[in-house]
Design a protein around this motif. Structure first.
Motif: not given
Length: 131
Positions: A104, A106, A126, A128
């Protein structure tokens, strides 16, 4: 001069703190990267030009099949020369070799091309929560 890449290579905390400060535009901190990665990470990749640490990426994990790319750092003078892409490529190979099924990442919008086009990540949905 040639750039070398080392999985789980030794490094000096001050060198990683300097790269982090340069990469994230803040004053150098006194973080103990060595303790952090040895305690929490599957591994990390160090890029060196001679003896100088010029790149670093941390690969955290859940202890099973998920690994996470964190803090991809390359000194400013070597950005856009493939160093970051190779750091991530080594991380991908090593996470796969460790039996991970997913890697993964980000990132901020300005890094989208780097991670999706240069490094081969696929965009996903995704979520957050800022804490």
């Amino acid at each position: 001069m040639t750039i070398t890449y080392e999985w789980r290579g030794g490094f000096d905390n001050a060198a990683v703190n300097a790269l982090h400060a340069e990469g994230f535009d803040h004053a150098p901190l006194q973080d103990d990267w060595w303790a952090q990665v040895n305690r929490h990470s599957l591994g990390w990749v160090c890029a060196r030009q001679g003896e100088e640490l010029v790149g670093f990426v941390n690969v955290a994990w859940d202890g099973a099949v998920h690994a996470f790319v964190l803090d991809t750092l390359v000194t400013a003078r070597l950005r856009r020369h493939g160093v970051g892409t190779e750091l991530v490529a080594v991380a991908v190979r090593q996470a796969r070799a460790a039996g991970c099924e997913w890697l993964h990442v980000d990132f901020d919008d300005h890094l989208r091309g780097f991670y999706l086009e240069s490094c081969g990540f696929q965009a996903t949905g995704a979520g957050l929560i800022a804490l």
